[in-house]
Structure formats: structure tokens, C-alpha cells
Design an enzyme around this catalytic site. Structure first.
Site, PDB file in Angstrom:
ATOM      1  N   THR A   1       5.359   2.930  -2.343  1.00 26.51           N
ATOM      2  CA  THR A   1       6.146   3.719  -3.279  1.00 26.51           C
ATOM      3  C   THR A   1       5.253   4.280  -4.384  1.00 26.51           C
ATOM      4  OG1 THR A   1       8.204   3.760  -4.561  1.00 26.51           O
ATOM      5  CG2 THR A   1       6.847   1.769  -4.758  1.00 26.51           C
TER       6      THR A   1
ATOM      7  N   LYS B   1       1.827   7.039  -2.533  1.00 27.11           N
ATOM      8  CA  LYS B   1       2.185   7.586  -1.214  1.00 27.11           C
ATOM      9  C   LYS B   1       1.113   8.536  -0.660  1.00 27.11           C
ATOM     10  CE  LYS B   1       7.159   7.020  -1.718  1.00 27.11           C
ATOM     11  NZ  LYS B   1       8.493   7.608  -1.530  1.00 27.11           N
TER      12      LYS B   1
ATOM     13  N   ASN C   1       4.884   6.405   3.398  1.00 27.56           N
ATOM     14  CA  ASN C   1       5.670   5.380   2.708  1.00 27.56           C
ATOM     15  C   ASN C   1       5.859   4.125   3.551  1.00 27.56           C
ATOM     16  OD1 ASN C   1       7.639   6.433   4.529  1.00 27.56           O
ATOM     17  ND2 ASN C   1       9.256   5.667   3.182  1.00 27.56           N
TER      18      ASN C   1
ATOM     19  N   GLY D   1       9.014  17.745  -9.684  1.00 27.85           N
ATOM     20  CA  GLY D   1       7.941  16.787  -9.401  1.00 27.85           C
ATOM     21  C   GLY D   1       7.148  17.200  -8.179  1.00 27.85           C
TER      22      GLY D   1
ATOM     23  N   GLY E   1       4.800  14.802  -6.582  1.00 27.30           N
ATOM     24  CA  GLY E   1       4.180  13.616  -5.989  1.00 27.30           C
ATOM     25  C   GLY E   1       4.504  13.467  -4.516  1.00 27.30           C
ATOM     26  N   GLY E   2       4.188  12.278  -3.973  1.00 25.56           N
ATOM     27  CA  GLY E   2       4.353  12.040  -2.546  1.00 25.56           C
ATOM     28  C   GLY E   2       5.767  12.220  -2.037  1.00 25.56           C
TER      29      GLY E   2
ATOM     30  N   GLY F   1      19.786   8.308  -4.693  1.00 26.69           N
ATOM     31  CA  GLY F   1      18.891   8.006  -3.587  1.00 26.69           C
ATOM     32  C   GLY F   1      19.179   6.712  -2.844  1.00 26.69           C
TER      33      GLY F   1
END
Length: 250
Positions: A68, A72, A93, A131, A133-134, A233
């Protein structure tokens, strides 16, 4: 009979500041319900990704790991191979320990797509991804599959990304799907939220937050007040976890 070192099969989560994570309780409850008395799941909180090799040397019963924020993407150089989809996405992940070494997968794509699709309306055709990120890479992958055009929004935009200060009524109204891939609003900092002009949201918007704790983040609550469809989520997390379990046992 007591567990022996040889009998134990270990799984875990690597990330940073992950005491809040759902994964440990989820998997340990799963092991109990399945009577898998020799399976265990732990959180491995790494202050930096360079600690990873020492971690796997210390824990020689590991069979699988989840990954997480914020690792990632950073985990990839430490793996021996990637599943084709994870390679295309550029984020991992899930890690499986195989006879040929560590193999990286991405189950976020599966979890996001399955949990996101039921909320889509025919007019949901343009998205903002908050965002870079991964997790955002898995989201972008799914949006491409669904034919939904998107723009990344970043605090430090590069290329064709846009900055938060550029968001205005025209952009918000023309992008009726907004997906939060940042950690802003995660427990315990539940008052935080991405800096977007919420006043321009309408009932035509769909707001999806990858965060699951709290159930309704400040981001989602702001959308709900404007009549937007909202989803957190939690379902995505459950779906990606089950997919990871199937990978570890395949």
C-alpha cells in the site's frame, strides 16, 4: 498442538503508517472462518522501501504480501518479475512468493472496476483523478478500459496534468466523475480533503474515494451535500483482497 515454524504460512502488508489498515483484521478473520490455524497476517510498517530486503530475510515463512501507500511503485525494482497487467499499469499491490522469486501483481484494477462500474451513468464520460501515486495508475487503467477520458490533478503537475489551483467551474462541471486517490481524509485526519472547488459539484457528479476509513470522508460528504453520487473504497478493498488470496493460492 502448538504451531511450529515449519507449519506457519505468513502473509502481510507493507506500507508506511499502516496501523489503521483493514487488511490484517480482514485476513485473520478469514483464516479463522476457514479454520486455517497455521496462517497468519501481519502489518510490516516500513519507514523506507530500502528496508524491504531485510524484512523478507527475517520472515522466511512468507507466501504473499499486499503493498500500500507509498510503495506501490517503489517496490517494483525489488521484484523478480511482474504479471503483464501490473507491468502495463506500473504499480504493484500484491506480491506472490514463487519458486522463481517474487512476482508482482495489481489487484487494485479488479477491485476498482468491479466496485466503480455499478455507479456509472451514461453521462459519466469525463473524469478527474486526484493524485498521481500508484493507486491512481490502476484507476487510470480502468478508465481507459471503460472509455472514460480523464485528467490527472496534482499538487506538482507535470506534462498534461493540471494543478489544483487551475480547477474552476468549467473544469468541474465538464468532468462529472472525480476520484480521490490521495490519502487526504484518512483516519485519524478526517477533516482533511482535496482542495477542489466543491461549490461547483452537482447531482450529475459521481465522487469515488479510495479511502474506506471513515466510511464517508470529508471529500464524499462535500459531494453528498451537492447531491452527487458517492462511493468509498471499502468494496474495492474487499474485492482486491480476495483477488490477492486467489493469486497466492494459485
Amino acid at each position: 498442538m502448538a504451531k511450529t515454524e515449519q507449519e506457519i504460512t505468513s502473509f502481510g502488508l507493507i506500507g508506511r503508517n499502516i496501523s489503521y489498515s483493514f487488511s490484517k483484521a480482514y485476513f485473520n478473520n478469514k483464516f479463522t472462518s476457514m479454520n486455517l490455524v497455521n496462517c497468519s497476517y501481519e502489518n510490516f510498517d516500513l519507514s523506507k522501501i530500502e528496508e524491504f530486503p531485510a524484512l523478507i530475510k527475517r520472515h522466511n515463512t512468507l507466501k504473499g504480501l499486499n503493498v500500500t501507500i507509498p510503495y506501490k511503485e517503489a517496490i517494483i525494482p525489488y521484484l523478480d518479475s511482474l504479471n503483464k497487467k501490473a507491468e502495463r499499469i506500473g504499480a504493484v499491490n500484491t506480491i506472490k512468493f514463487t519458486k522463481d522469486g517474487l512476482k508482482g501483481y495489481n489487484t487494485d484494477v479488479y477491485g476498482f472496476k468491479k466496485s466503480f462500474q455499478p455507479f456509472l451513468k451514461k453521462w459519466h464520460n469525463k473524469a478527474l483523478i486526484l493524485g498521481t501515486g500508484g493507486a491512481s495508475k490502476a484507476v487510470a487503467f480502468v478508465l481507459k478500459e471503460l472509455g472514460i477520458s480523464f485528467k490527472y490533478v496534482s499538487r506538482n503537475p507535470t506534462g498534461d496534468q493540471i494543478g489544483y489551483t487551475e480547477l474552476n467551474k468549467k473544469i468541474i462541471r465538464s468532468h462529472n466523475v472525480i476520484i480521490n486517490c490521495t490519502p487526504l481524509g484518512t483516519f485519524p485526519d478526517t477533516e482533511a480533503k482535496p482542495n477542489i472547488p466543491y461549490e461547483f459539484l452537482t447531482s450529475n457528479h459521481l465522487l469515488f474515494d479510495l479511502i474506506y476509513n471513515p466510511v464517508k470522508t470529508a471529500f464524499l460528504l462535500s459531494g453528498e451535500r451537492k447531491g452527487a453520487i458517492i462511493c468509498n473504497g471499502a468494496k474495492m478493498l474487499e474485492l482486491q483482497a480476495e483477488k490477492a488470496w486467489r493469486i497466492w493460492n494459485s
